[in-house]
Design a protein around this motif. Structure first.
Motif, mmCIF file in Angstrom:
data_model
loop_
_atom_site.group_PDB
_atom_site.id
_atom_site.type_symbol
_atom_site.label_atom_id
_atom_site.label_comp_id
_atom_site.label_asym_id
_atom_site.label_seq_id
_atom_site.Cartn_x
_atom_site.Cartn_y
_atom_site.Cartn_z
ATOM 1 N N MET A 1 31.045 19.884 24.339
ATOM 2 C CA MET A 1 29.981 20.318 24.727
ATOM 3 C C MET A 1 30.193 21.754 25.344
ATOM 4 S SD MET A 1 27.997 18.518 28.192
ATOM 5 C CE MET A 1 29.189 19.082 29.470
ATOM 6 N N TRP A 2 29.158 22.672 25.368
ATOM 7 C CA TRP A 2 29.338 23.905 25.517
ATOM 8 C C TRP A 2 28.835 24.236 27.058
ATOM 9 C CZ3 TRP A 2 31.042 27.627 22.558
ATOM 10 C CH2 TRP A 2 31.019 29.172 23.566
ATOM 11 N N VAL A 3 29.444 24.889 27.939
ATOM 12 C CA VAL A 3 29.335 24.989 29.159
ATOM 13 C C VAL A 3 28.406 26.254 29.405
ATOM 14 C CG1 VAL A 3 30.180 24.955 31.580
ATOM 15 C CG2 VAL A 3 31.324 23.593 29.756
ATOM 16 N N GLU A 4 27.203 26.245 29.801
ATOM 17 C CA GLU A 4 26.496 27.461 30.047
ATOM 18 C C GLU A 4 26.793 28.215 31.432
ATOM 19 O OE1 GLU A 4 23.966 28.612 27.878
ATOM 20 O OE2 GLU A 4 24.097 26.956 27.066
ATOM 21 N N ASP A 5 27.125 27.433 32.406
ATOM 22 C CA ASP A 5 27.649 28.206 33.656
ATOM 23 C C ASP A 5 29.193 27.681 33.898
ATOM 24 O OD1 ASP A 5 27.472 29.706 35.989
ATOM 25 O OD2 ASP A 5 26.907 27.597 37.132
ATOM 26 N N TRP A 6 29.804 28.687 32.804
ATOM 27 C CA TRP A 6 31.295 28.444 32.787
ATOM 28 C C TRP A 6 32.014 29.312 33.749
ATOM 29 C CZ3 TRP A 6 34.002 32.771 32.074
ATOM 30 C CH2 TRP A 6 33.489 34.252 31.649
ATOM 31 N N ALA A 7 31.698 30.292 34.294
ATOM 32 C CA ALA A 7 32.513 30.941 35.413
ATOM 33 C C ALA A 7 33.123 30.130 36.417
ATOM 34 C CB ALA A 7 31.838 32.293 35.831
ATOM 35 N N PRO A 8 32.434 29.345 37.164
ATOM 36 C CA PRO A 8 32.719 28.651 38.338
ATOM 37 C C PRO A 8 33.796 27.664 37.911
ATOM 38 C CG PRO A 8 30.508 28.590 38.642
ATOM 39 C CD PRO A 8 30.785 29.245 36.998
ATOM 40 N N ARG A 9 34.038 27.335 36.533
ATOM 41 C CA ARG A 9 35.034 26.491 36.077
ATOM 42 C C ARG A 9 36.415 27.127 35.431
ATOM 43 N NH1 ARG A 9 31.529 21.688 33.003
ATOM 44 N NH2 ARG A 9 30.224 21.297 34.415
ATOM 45 N N ALA A 10 36.135 28.436 35.420
ATOM 46 C CA ALA A 10 37.043 29.198 34.952
ATOM 47 C C ALA A 10 38.580 29.066 35.661
ATOM 48 C CB ALA A 10 36.529 30.734 34.669
ATOM 49 N N ALA A 11 39.525 29.099 34.957
ATOM 50 C CA ALA A 11 41.015 28.816 35.529
ATOM 51 C C ALA A 11 41.372 30.445 36.167
ATOM 52 C CB ALA A 11 42.039 28.722 34.410
ATOM 53 N N CYS A 12 40.735 31.442 35.893
ATOM 54 C CA CYS A 12 40.970 32.690 36.530
ATOM 55 C C CYS A 12 39.948 32.899 37.779
ATOM 56 C CB CYS A 12 40.768 33.719 35.638
ATOM 57 S SG CYS A 12 39.176 34.180 35.228
ATOM 58 N N ARG A 13 39.238 31.979 37.977
ATOM 59 C CA ARG A 13 38.137 32.266 39.215
ATOM 60 C C ARG A 13 38.630 32.665 40.575
ATOM 61 N NH1 ARG A 13 38.503 26.879 38.256
ATOM 62 N NH2 ARG A 13 39.056 25.465 39.872
ATOM 63 N N ASP A 14 40.123 32.096 40.768
ATOM 64 C CA ASP A 14 40.691 32.413 42.098
ATOM 65 C C ASP A 14 41.650 33.539 41.788
ATOM 66 O OD1 ASP A 14 39.264 30.477 43.280
ATOM 67 O OD2 ASP A 14 40.891 29.013 42.719
ATOM 68 N N GLN A 15 41.625 34.326 40.971
ATOM 69 C CA GLN A 15 42.669 35.485 40.550
ATOM 70 C C GLN A 15 41.951 36.787 40.790
ATOM 71 O OE1 GLN A 15 45.659 35.264 38.784
ATOM 72 N NE2 GLN A 15 45.514 33.241 39.083
ATOM 73 N N GLN A 16 42.779 37.625 41.294
ATOM 74 C CA GLN A 16 42.302 39.000 41.449
ATOM 75 C C GLN A 16 41.828 39.308 40.251
ATOM 76 O OE1 GLN A 16 41.649 40.153 44.722
ATOM 77 N NE2 GLN A 16 42.089 38.378 45.447
ATOM 78 N N PRO A 17 40.380 40.113 40.290
ATOM 79 C CA PRO A 17 40.047 40.818 38.935
ATOM 80 C C PRO A 17 41.090 41.730 38.380
ATOM 81 C CG PRO A 17 38.267 40.633 40.502
ATOM 82 C CD PRO A 17 39.589 40.289 41.249
ATOM 83 N N ASP A 18 41.791 42.320 39.232
ATOM 84 C CA ASP A 18 42.676 43.411 38.723
ATOM 85 C C ASP A 18 43.730 42.825 37.996
ATOM 86 O OD1 ASP A 18 41.525 45.435 39.914
ATOM 87 O OD2 ASP A 18 42.779 45.880 41.775
ATOM 88 N N GLN A 19 44.190 41.684 37.986
ATOM 89 C CA GLN A 19 45.206 40.808 37.163
ATOM 90 C C GLN A 19 44.694 40.546 35.739
ATOM 91 O OE1 GLN A 19 45.810 37.436 40.077
ATOM 92 N NE2 GLN A 19 47.595 38.334 40.822
ATOM 93 N N LEU A 20 43.415 40.768 35.526
ATOM 94 C CA LEU A 20 42.890 40.380 34.188
ATOM 95 C C LEU A 20 42.606 41.698 33.537
ATOM 96 C CD1 LEU A 20 40.585 37.616 35.187
ATOM 97 C CD2 LEU A 20 42.751 37.191 34.256
ATOM 98 N N PHE A 21 42.556 42.813 34.141
ATOM 99 C CA PHE A 21 42.225 44.071 33.494
ATOM 100 C C PHE A 21 43.505 45.046 33.648
ATOM 101 C CE2 PHE A 21 38.297 42.073 34.893
ATOM 102 C CZ PHE A 21 37.460 42.545 33.725
ATOM 103 N N VAL A 22 44.355 44.631 32.762
ATOM 104 C CA VAL A 22 45.966 45.296 32.856
ATOM 105 C C VAL A 22 46.030 45.772 31.396
ATOM 106 C CG1 VAL A 22 46.516 43.899 34.834
ATOM 107 C CG2 VAL A 22 46.904 43.067 32.553
ATOM 108 N N ARG A 23 47.389 46.299 31.108
ATOM 109 C CA ARG A 23 47.528 47.035 30.015
ATOM 110 C C ARG A 23 49.018 46.782 29.780
ATOM 111 N NH1 ARG A 23 43.705 49.415 27.681
ATOM 112 N NH2 ARG A 23 42.470 50.844 28.909
ATOM 113 N N GLY A 24 49.419 46.827 28.439
ATOM 114 C CA GLY A 24 50.690 46.343 27.875
ATOM 115 C C GLY A 24 51.095 44.948 28.222
#
Length: 92
Positions: A1-24
């Motif tokens: 089943m496709w989840v339309e409102d997926w962001a609240p269910r994301a594993a990263c929802r409690d992560q700091q955004p800077d942790q997902l926008f990294v290099r190397g």
């Protein structure tokens, strides 16, 4: 089943955004967050369909997503990924 409102269910929802926008090598740590995410496919489709250039989305780096976009530039990634999840072949 496709989840339309997926962001609240994301594993990263409690992560700091800077942790997902990294290099190397830091990208591998970000990708680990995605590994067990229940909405990884929806996240990836969002990034591909909207050609989001930065960050790790759906367990893929910018470079990995660009490679997919080059292979299928006119694809509806939601359609492709939803069909793959359901064991079907999606034609674009």
């Amino acid at each position: 089943m496709w989840v339309e409102d997926w962001a609240p269910r994301a594993a990263c929802r409690d992560q700091q955004p800077d942790q997902l926008f990294v290099r190397g090598a830091e990208q591998n740590k970000a990708k680990q967050v995605c590994a067990s995410c229940a909405v990884r496919t929806e996240c990836l489709a969002e990034a591909l369909d909207n050609q989001i250039e930065w960050g790790v989305w759906g367990g893929m780096t910018e470079r990995e997503r660009r490679a997919l976009l080059r292979r299928r530039p006119n694809a509806s990634w939601r359609t492709v990924l939803e069909a793959a999840r359901n064991g079907q072949d999606a034609t674009v």
